[in-house]
Design a protein around this motif. Structure first.
Motif, PDB file in Angstrom:
ATOM      1  N   THR A 159      20.439  27.216  33.211  1.00 26.01           N
ATOM      2  CA  THR A 159      21.743  27.704  33.662  1.00 26.01           C
ATOM      3  C   THR A 159      22.784  26.597  33.585  1.00 26.01           C
ATOM      4  O   THR A 159      23.922  26.832  33.160  1.00 26.01           O
ATOM      5  N   MET A 160      22.376  25.381  33.951  1.00 26.68           N
ATOM      6  CA  MET A 160      23.320  24.269  33.872  1.00 26.68           C
ATOM      7  C   MET A 160      23.679  23.973  32.418  1.00 26.68           C
ATOM      8  O   MET A 160      24.830  23.643  32.103  1.00 26.68           O
TER       9      MET A 160
ATOM     10  N   LEU B 111       9.780  33.876  40.752  1.00 25.59           N
ATOM     11  CA  LEU B 111      10.592  32.661  40.888  1.00 25.59           C
ATOM     12  C   LEU B 111      10.316  31.962  42.214  1.00 25.59           C
ATOM     13  O   LEU B 111      10.136  30.751  42.283  1.00 25.59           O
TER      14      LEU B 111
ATOM     15  N   LEU C 238      14.811  27.446  35.218  1.00 29.25           N
ATOM     16  CA  LEU C 238      15.953  28.363  35.160  1.00 29.25           C
ATOM     17  C   LEU C 238      17.235  27.646  35.553  1.00 29.25           C
ATOM     18  O   LEU C 238      18.295  27.844  34.943  1.00 29.25           O
ATOM     19  N   LEU C 239      17.138  26.790  36.559  1.00 27.96           N
ATOM     20  CA  LEU C 239      18.308  26.024  36.994  1.00 27.96           C
ATOM     21  C   LEU C 239      18.821  25.139  35.863  1.00 27.96           C
ATOM     22  O   LEU C 239      20.016  25.100  35.570  1.00 27.96           O
ATOM     23  N   ARG C 240      17.898  24.439  35.203  1.00 30.59           N
ATOM     24  CA  ARG C 240      18.308  23.586  34.079  1.00 30.59           C
ATOM     25  C   ARG C 240      18.950  24.398  32.976  1.00 30.59           C
ATOM     26  O   ARG C 240      20.003  24.028  32.447  1.00 30.59           O
TER      27      ARG C 240
ATOM     28  N   GLU D  77      11.596  28.135  38.624  1.00 28.09           N
ATOM     29  CA  GLU D  77      12.965  28.137  39.127  1.00 28.09           C
ATOM     30  C   GLU D  77      13.716  26.887  38.684  1.00 28.09           C
ATOM     31  O   GLU D  77      14.898  26.954  38.332  1.00 28.09           O
ATOM     32  N   ARG D  78      13.015  25.778  38.679  1.00 27.66           N
ATOM     33  CA  ARG D  78      13.637  24.542  38.203  1.00 27.66           C
ATOM     34  C   ARG D  78      14.094  24.696  36.762  1.00 27.66           C
ATOM     35  O   ARG D  78      15.192  24.312  36.386  1.00 27.66           O
TER      36      ARG D  78
END
Lengths: 234, 234
Positions: free
Chosen positions: A132-133, A118, A128-130, A125-126
């Motif tokens: 997660t959101m 990551l 994963l962030l999306r 990572e981007r």
DNA sequence: CGCTGGCTTGAGGGGCATCAAAGACCGTGG
DNA sequence: CCACGGTCTTTGATGCCCCTCAAGCCAGCG
């Protein structure tokens, strides 16, 4: 294509899982630390409270994420399907018990190794962030369902969600058939109801001619508009 | 300290908000695009469905994040306090209506500008990812409350959460006093109950000698053990 | 064929919502 | 200082939705 790691060449979720954020040749960073594991139906993948040692992509099958009270009442807080991601990178322990609801095929990464990947791959990572959101949005939408909707609305909304997610045929306005991937009891644990109430709502929908129940876990939506009306709101 | 941007020098949440992930001199990237705004109590900060144009750090005050059904039933899906982050970077539209429950002080960034800062500051993005995962955990914990707990458990659990978050004094085992930052009606919208049920549960706790209600929104936890017993589970 | 696990159906009760009204609190203005 | 209206909160009475308990049903399987 020569750069695509062997184990990823024929992967069914190459373009749906987190991996979609990486180029073929970048995938080796993940592939190098991955191992495949088949988890049989009913088996627990990770226990809430345990040390967090792994993350994974779900290649096929269905998992549930659940919490429960000390006296055994359970709430399913998420259902995971092919392409979904499992695990809590950067967290020391597992917050939710993950259980296979069908035989499940996992592509597993050791947690710390995954974290290193990551850190060196911002696009991952981007992604994963999306994701997660998106999960957060979904969880919050379900909070409205749990807190404010009637049993009839809950069940109708659930069938609509499932139909959308597992749509086999989509004759617009026409009928739509699919198999519910979980049992009545698990539906109850998703919706915050009892198994009896779920069953009664299902037969009520059948009696009203809105759905058909062709044995087992099959469902056919006969009247999409009426089902949406019962789900109301949104 | 000379490198710390002027507007951040005396910021109360310098070390609690997302900004904590950045060194003093890196903060200018955020500070350069920030503007401060006081939102009066009751005013809506962002409407669900609107275009997402901003993100922000909450400097002081309390916000609610809420969704509602088409016929007006509301569910509060999150409460935000000083240091919390608001907004959906990378998302085109706002998913939840955010409303100020008290006069709120916001440090606002245009969404696209904030996204650029995120892309150039991995540590900031990492922090946002962690925060988002924490919010997801919290949301899922609340799903258990909404779906499976009784009114008594919901109210007791809520008071414990609040006491922990806004603890003024922490005589261990002794009493703990604080002001509930929201009205009874808003508590009901958090817990998926009605205002009357919340009120009845509160007086039941008072009658049982577990809490005291010294006027207005004040609460004193007199018997922490008993309150935890009523909240059960977790 | 009996057994098991999941589903359906029924009867009855309880918890919480709903409807209704009477306090408490608060800022305003006389 | 106190009357006054508004909002929030408390308290009560009633009813319904859903849970609980309890059978019966169905399919799969040894």
């Amino acid at each position: 294509m020569a750069d695509l790691p062997d184990r990823c060449v024929s992967c069914a979720i190459r373009d749906e899982a987190l991996c979609a954020s990486l180029h073929d040749r970048e995938l080796s960073a993940l592939s190098d630390i991955a191992r495949r594991r088949i988890v049989p139906k009913g088996q627990v993948v990770a226990w809430a409270g345990d040390r967090s040692t792994m993350c994974a992509n779900l290649v096929s099958g269905v998992l549930k994420l659940a919490t429960s009270t000390s006296d055994g009442r359970e709430q399913i807080v998420g259902l995971l399907f092919a392409g979904d991601f499992i695990g809590n990178p950067f967290s020391e322990d597992v917050s939710l018990t993950a259980t296979a609801l069908s035989d499940a095929d996992l592509c597993i990464y050791p947690r710390t190794g995954f974290e290193r990947v990551l850190e060196s791959h911002p696009k991952l990572e981007r992604m994963l962030l999306r994701r997660t959101m998106e999960s957060l949005d979904e969880a919050r939408a379900r909070m409205l369902t749990l807190g404010r909707k009637s049993a009839a609305e809950k069940v109708a909304g659930f069938l609509l969600d499932m139909g959308q997610k597992i749509a086999e045929q989509c004759a617009p306005g026409g009928s739509r058939s699919f198999d519910i991937p979980i049992s009545r009891g698990q539906m109850a644990d998703v919706l915050g109801l009892t198994i009896e109430t779920v069953s009664r709502q299902m037969t009520a929908l059948k009696t009203a001619g809105i759905i058909a129940l062709p044995g087992g876990r099959g469902v056919t939506i006969l009247d999409l508009d009426a089902l949406e009306a019962r789900a109301e709101s949104e």
